[in-house]
Design an enzyme around this catalytic site. Structure first.
Site, short mmCIF file in Angstrom:
data_model
loop_
_atom_site.label_atom_id
_atom_site.label_comp_id
_atom_site.label_asym_id
_atom_site.label_seq_id
_atom_site.Cartn_x
_atom_site.Cartn_y
_atom_site.Cartn_z
N LYS A 170 13.99 13.22 15.14
CA LYS A 170 13.64 14.52 14.55
C LYS A 170 12.41 14.25 13.68
CE LYS A 170 13.61 17.02 11.37
NZ LYS A 170 12.33 17.53 10.80
N GLY A 201 12.16 20.42 14.62
CA GLY A 201 12.92 21.41 13.86
C GLY A 201 12.82 21.18 12.37
N GLY A 203 14.04 20.30 8.55
CA GLY A 203 14.90 19.26 7.99
C GLY A 203 16.33 19.72 7.70
N PRO A 204 16.47 20.81 6.90
CA PRO A 204 17.83 21.22 6.54
C PRO A 204 18.63 21.76 7.73
CG PRO A 204 16.20 22.10 5.02
CD PRO A 204 15.43 21.53 6.17
N GLY A 207 17.44 18.33 11.12
CA GLY A 207 17.60 17.01 10.50
C GLY A 207 19.02 16.79 10.02
N GLU A 245 14.18 4.49 4.04
CA GLU A 245 12.88 4.04 3.54
C GLU A 245 12.35 5.18 2.70
OE1 GLU A 245 9.52 3.64 2.65
OE2 GLU A 245 8.77 3.65 4.73
N CYS A 279 3.46 5.57 1.28
CA CYS A 279 4.59 5.27 0.36
C CYS A 279 4.39 3.92 -0.32
CB CYS A 279 5.92 5.34 1.09
SG CYS A 279 5.91 4.53 2.68
N GLU A 377 6.31 9.25 -7.85
CA GLU A 377 5.43 9.16 -6.69
C GLU A 377 4.63 10.45 -6.56
OE1 GLU A 377 7.33 9.07 -2.74
OE2 GLU A 377 6.09 7.31 -2.36
P1 NAD Z 1 11.28 15.07 3.11
O1 NAD Z 1 12.15 13.96 2.68
O2 NAD Z 1 11.69 16.45 2.80
O3 NAD Z 1 11.09 15.00 4.71
C1 NAD Z 1 11.19 13.85 5.49
C2 NAD Z 1 11.97 14.16 6.76
O4 NAD Z 1 13.30 14.55 6.42
C3 NAD Z 1 11.40 15.32 7.57
O5 NAD Z 1 11.56 15.07 8.95
C4 NAD Z 1 12.27 16.48 7.15
O6 NAD Z 1 12.33 17.51 8.11
C5 NAD Z 1 13.61 15.80 7.01
N1 NAD Z 1 14.57 16.52 6.14
C6 NAD Z 1 14.30 17.34 5.09
N2 NAD Z 1 15.46 17.80 4.57
C7 NAD Z 1 16.46 17.26 5.29
C8 NAD Z 1 17.88 17.36 5.22
N3 NAD Z 1 18.50 18.11 4.31
N4 NAD Z 1 18.61 16.65 6.12
C9 NAD Z 1 18.02 15.88 7.03
N5 NAD Z 1 16.68 15.76 7.16
C10 NAD Z 1 15.91 16.44 6.29
O7 NAD Z 1 9.87 14.77 2.58
P2 NAD Z 1 8.65 15.84 2.42
O8 NAD Z 1 9.10 17.13 1.85
O9 NAD Z 1 7.97 15.89 3.70
O10 NAD Z 1 7.80 15.08 1.32
C11 NAD Z 1 8.20 15.18 -0.06
C12 NAD Z 1 7.87 13.92 -0.79
O11 NAD Z 1 8.55 12.81 -0.21
C13 NAD Z 1 6.41 13.51 -0.75
O12 NAD Z 1 5.65 14.17 -1.65
C14 NAD Z 1 6.51 12.04 -1.02
O13 NAD Z 1 6.61 11.77 -2.37
C15 NAD Z 1 7.79 11.65 -0.34
N6 NAD Z 1 7.54 11.06 0.99
C16 NAD Z 1 7.74 9.74 1.14
C17 NAD Z 1 7.50 9.16 2.36
C18 NAD Z 1 7.70 7.71 2.60
O14 NAD Z 1 7.15 7.19 3.55
N7 NAD Z 1 8.48 7.02 1.82
C19 NAD Z 1 7.04 9.92 3.42
C20 NAD Z 1 6.86 11.28 3.24
C21 NAD Z 1 7.14 11.84 2.02
#
Ligand code: NAD
Length: 470
Positions: A170, A201, A203-204, A207, A245, A279, A377
């Site tokens: 996803k 799709g 995340g909430p 995912g 991660e 990251c 971050e």
């Molecule tokens: P996020 O954690 O919301 O999204 C990452 C993934 O998780 C996406 O595919 C998203 O659709 C999915 N997701 C979101 N909510 C979910 C849920 N409830 N259940 C399952 N999957 C879910 O991250 P974001 O909103 O894209 O970014 C927010 C912050 O996260 C950034 O500003 C940054 O600080 C951090 N970030 C870190 C990394 C990293 O590599 N460590 C990468 C992207 C973002």
């Protein structure tokens, strides 16, 4: 604008169960460039069932044959390297040169490394009167972020397939086009149906359905700490394996004996590349108080060279951040930095261009360790310079966040840098500008995560052991 339909499930593009779509926006001009289906729990279920059905056959495929498929996948990626780079630039906004050099090239290297590992890894060990079999964990649910859209997918898919697992991916909402291109390449490489599946799709919705699905044996997640925590709790409740991660706030420690100019220049480049959306970026630069003013000057001069521009232009060095939300989030941190007393040396909250989600490359001086911009971050082109009095002070500051993903140490003598690196609470440290190594385990100490990606350590995440006693 292209309206894509279908999800890649069981070896073919299938219509999505629902009619909802997700717009994909080019962050450089704010225009919608495509839509993709917003998958539901029903699509996730179909994908997990396909992966489940394909698992016994794939797990029984000799590792040398699995290596052959991974080699074919790597070759398919290499043949369409330019298209990969252009797709990442269109939906993420990374400058095209960086997209070629990193976003397209690194995953090709990683896929190749797992083709080699699948062929050479023993998958069997002896321990006294026992034979230990290393067997695939099963069906993997992979949830990936947008910042390195292809690398994050390949860093999960390649070791999972090498281990004999099957997978459902996803991808992030902002970057589904790169994920779709990857699915096409999997198809071209001729992988058996159901071994790899893709559901786009939210995340909430999609995912969460994937993380909670009882047909998934291991969840591998990269993204924010907030979501990672929830996924860890869900996986814990179901007693299933999980790899997380999460974020980082890595320290770039410049010891007094180092080549200051080089350490600052490389440090600034590390933070500004990919518009700071990395990251493992070294977003805190730690400099001895005697060299601090000189380092601030050097950092400001280096940062000003990252002129914001159209990422499709070969000369652009700084693209936009991925979305309006991300830009606003970064700006919020810039405003907090000023409010808490840090000094903007270059950049600041003002947008450098009228259109596109651009953030000015920003250097903050007089940052103290407890400030928000030194603890959280930011995920934008923002560097914080902190001063230290002596090595113990530097170590205390370097280790003084909840994170521990990466870092750097610079010293005149390599042994001096290594001695410092050994005391850092972090998963990776680059010594005097060490190069990226696709075989080096990548992952976090403390709240930066659980588990490792890349190399042998990345492979063993997808294996479980069975002991036979004789
Ligand atoms: P996020 O954690 O919301 O999204 C990452 C993934 O998780 C996406 O595919 C998203 O659709 C999915 N997701 C979101 N909510 C979910 C849920 N409830 N259940 C399952 N999957 C879910 O991250 P974001 O909103 O894209 O970014 C927010 C912050 O996260 C950034 O500003 C940054 O600080 C951090 N970030 C870190 C990394 C990293 O590599 N460590 C990468 C992207 C973002």
């Amino acid at each position: 604008m292209q309206a894509y339909d279908g999800m890649y499930i069981d070896g073919q593009w299938r219509p999505a169960a629902g009619a909802d779509t997700i717009p994909v926006v080019d962050p450089a001009d704010e225009q919608i460039i495509a839509t993709v289906p917003a998958g539901t729990a029903q699509d996730v279920d179909a994908a997990v069932r396909a992966a489940r059905a394909a698992f016994p056959g794939w797990a029984a495929t000799p590792p040398a044959e699995r290596a052959g498929y991974l080699r074919a996948l790597r070759d398919a990626m290499a043949a369409r390297k330019e298209e990969i780079a252009e797709t990442v630039t269109a939906e993420l906004g990374a400058p095209i040169g960086f997209s070629r050099l990193v976003h397209a090239a690194a995953p090709i290297l990683v896929a190749g490394s797992y083709a080699d590992l699948a062929a050479s890894y023993p998958f069997e060990e002896k321990a006294g009167n026992s034979t230990v079999l290393l067997e695939p964990v099963g069906v993997v649910g992979a949830i990936t972020p947008w910042n390195y859209p292809l690398h994050q997918i390949v860093a999960k898919v390649a070791p999972a397939l090498a281990a004999g697992c099957t997978i459902v991916v996803k991808p992030a909402e902002h970057t589904p086009l790169t994920a779709r291109l990857f699915a096409e390449l999997v198809h071209e490489a001729g992988l058996p149906a159901g071994v790899f599946n893709l559901v786009t799709g939210l995340g909430p919705v999609a995912g969460q359905a994937l993380a909670e699905h009882e047909g998934v044996d291991l969840v591998s997640f990269t993204g924010s700490t907030a979501v990672g925590r929830r996924i860890g709790a869900t996986a814990g409740g179901a007693v299933k394996r999980v790899a997380l991660e999460l974020g980082g706030k890595s320290a770039n420690v410049i010891l007094p004996s180092a080549d200051l100019a080089r350490a600052v220049r490389v440090g600034v480049a590390n933070v500004m590349s990919n518009s700071g959306q990395t990251c493992s970026a070294w977003t805190r630069m730690l400099v001895h108080t005697d060299q601090y003013d000189e380092a601030v000057e050097l950092a400001a001069t280096a940062a000003r060279k990252y002129v914001a521009g159209d990422p499709r232009e070969e000369t652009s060095r700084l693209g936009p951040v991925v979305s309006a939300g991300q830009r606003d989030r970064v700006r919020g941190y810039l405003e907090q930095g000023v409010a808490q007393g840090a000094k903007v040396v270059t950049g600041g909250p003002e947008a450098p261009l009228a259109t596109g989600y651009y953030v000015a490359p920003t250097v903050f001086a007089e940052v103290t360790p407890e400030m928000t911009i030194a603890q959280e971050e930011i995920f934008g082109p923002v560097l914080a310079l902190l001063r230290y009095e002596d090595e113990e002070d530097a170590l205390r500051i370097a280790n003084g966040t909840v994170y521990g993903l990466a870092g750097a140490v610079w010293a005149g003598d390599e042994a001096e840098a290594v001695a410092f690196a050994r005391r850092m609470d972090t998963g990776q440290v680059d010594i005097n500008g060490g190069r990226f190594n696709p075989l080096a385990p990548f992952g976090g100490y403390k709240q930066s995560g659980v588990g490792r990606e890349l190399g042998v350590h990345g492979l063993t995440e997808y294996l479980q052991t069975k002991s036979l006693q004789f």
